[in-house]
Design an enzyme around this catalytic site. Sequence first.
Site, PDB file in Angstrom:
ATOM      1  N   TYR A 153      -6.369   6.490   4.426  1.00 17.58           N
ATOM      2  CA  TYR A 153      -6.565   5.494   3.374  1.00 17.58           C
ATOM      3  C   TYR A 153      -5.791   4.207   3.682  1.00 17.58           C
ATOM      4  O   TYR A 153      -6.343   3.099   3.607  1.00 17.58           O
ATOM      5  CB  TYR A 153      -6.127   6.038   1.990  1.00 17.58           C
ATOM      6  CG  TYR A 153      -5.959   4.895   1.042  1.00 17.58           C
ATOM      7  CD1 TYR A 153      -7.079   4.275   0.496  1.00 17.58           C
ATOM      8  CD2 TYR A 153      -4.702   4.352   0.776  1.00 17.58           C
ATOM      9  CE1 TYR A 153      -6.958   3.160  -0.308  1.00 17.58           C
ATOM     10  CE2 TYR A 153      -4.563   3.234  -0.017  1.00 17.58           C
ATOM     11  CZ  TYR A 153      -5.705   2.649  -0.566  1.00 17.58           C
ATOM     12  OH  TYR A 153      -5.574   1.524  -1.332  1.00 17.58           O
TER      13      TYR A 153
ATOM     14  N   GLU B  64       0.820  -1.207   0.000  1.00 19.61           N
ATOM     15  CA  GLU B  64       0.000   0.000   0.000  1.00 19.61           C
ATOM     16  C   GLU B  64       0.856   1.261   0.000  1.00 19.61           C
ATOM     17  O   GLU B  64       0.538   2.237  -0.675  1.00 19.61           O
ATOM     18  CB  GLU B  64      -0.965  -0.001   1.191  1.00 19.61           C
ATOM     19  CG  GLU B  64      -2.129  -0.970   1.038  1.00 19.61           C
ATOM     20  CD  GLU B  64      -3.004  -0.667  -0.182  1.00 19.61           C
ATOM     21  OE1 GLU B  64      -3.021   0.475  -0.645  1.00 19.61           O
ATOM     22  OE2 GLU B  64      -3.660  -1.613  -0.675  1.00 19.61           O
TER      23      GLU B  64
ATOM     24  N   ASP C 185      -9.480   4.894  -2.508  1.00 16.86           N
ATOM     25  CA  ASP C 185      -8.306   5.373  -3.245  1.00 16.86           C
ATOM     26  C   ASP C 185      -8.794   6.052  -4.536  1.00 16.86           C
ATOM     27  O   ASP C 185      -9.999   6.129  -4.805  1.00 16.86           O
ATOM     28  CB  ASP C 185      -7.305   4.243  -3.510  1.00 16.86           C
ATOM     29  CG  ASP C 185      -7.687   3.387  -4.714  1.00 16.86           C
ATOM     30  OD1 ASP C 185      -8.888   3.367  -5.074  1.00 16.86           O
ATOM     31  OD2 ASP C 185      -6.800   2.749  -5.288  1.00 16.86           O
TER      32      ASP C 185
END
Length: 285
Positions: free
Chosen positions: A116, A33, A134
């Site tokens: 996020y 990520e 996202d």
Amino acid sequence: MTLQDELIDWFDAEARDLPWRSRPEPWPVLVSELMLQQTPVSRVLPVFEAWMRRWPTPAALAAEPAGEAVRAWGRLGYPRRALRLHAAAVAVVERHGGEVPSARADLLALPGVGDYTASAVASFAFGDRQPVLDTNVRRVLARLVTGVAFPPPSVTAAERRLADSLMPPEGAHRWAAATMELGAVVCTARSPRCDACPVSQHCRWRAAGYPEHAGPPRRGQAWAGTDRQVRVKLMAVLREADGPVPRSALESVWDDAPQRERCLDSLVADGLVEPVTDELFSLPA
Ligand code: SF4
């Protein structure tokens, strides 16, 4: 079938086989990520694979100098992410016994982990019911449900409410992954492939005849001649050297001296470069 079921079925049949999906454990998910923020999958893949071979656990990364993380980051761009990932690994070892935590508050307290990323790790690694917003997901929801070409420049409360309302009671993490995949490979920013879209019959933007984007102008990413380009060139010199490099080696990659010095100063201020002497520079220890 519901929209959610249709998209999840498509995802199960068509999703790309990505290593952080086939091995959705917390550490690989966290690493992927952070790498995927602002860098496309194709560039992340080789760096991710090498990273996980070298540092299969947070403890393995935490045991090495931060400069090694910056070196291994290679050309992924925005190398402060490497420093933050190293700092997150150290924090995971110090605060959580080397295990990436599952609680959202603990994830948010890790360096480099924002709203996020905390949601993504909680969802993909721990199967939590979290909306994951996202760029790709936001664009898909904007088109599919709101009926506009692009979402607002930054996440709004209305988008969060919409994402919350769309999460299925079971398998929310698969819905999150499926919307993300649709945005990455079918409903792309510039050329959505509506003829290949598994949920085109639900799409309000398509049904409305694809109205033009009516929001604020979308930001382009200038590159040539920018400070970002200079920083990348300076970092490449440091990464490829075995030890400290002389100022003359840095001078050779960019002619504009004031811009070069400004960029070098900013790299030092960011902790990505350490001045050993006035004339010698290295990656952080
Ligand atoms: Fe995107 Fe086209 Fe599918 Fe709508 S129909 S979600 S615009 S790919």
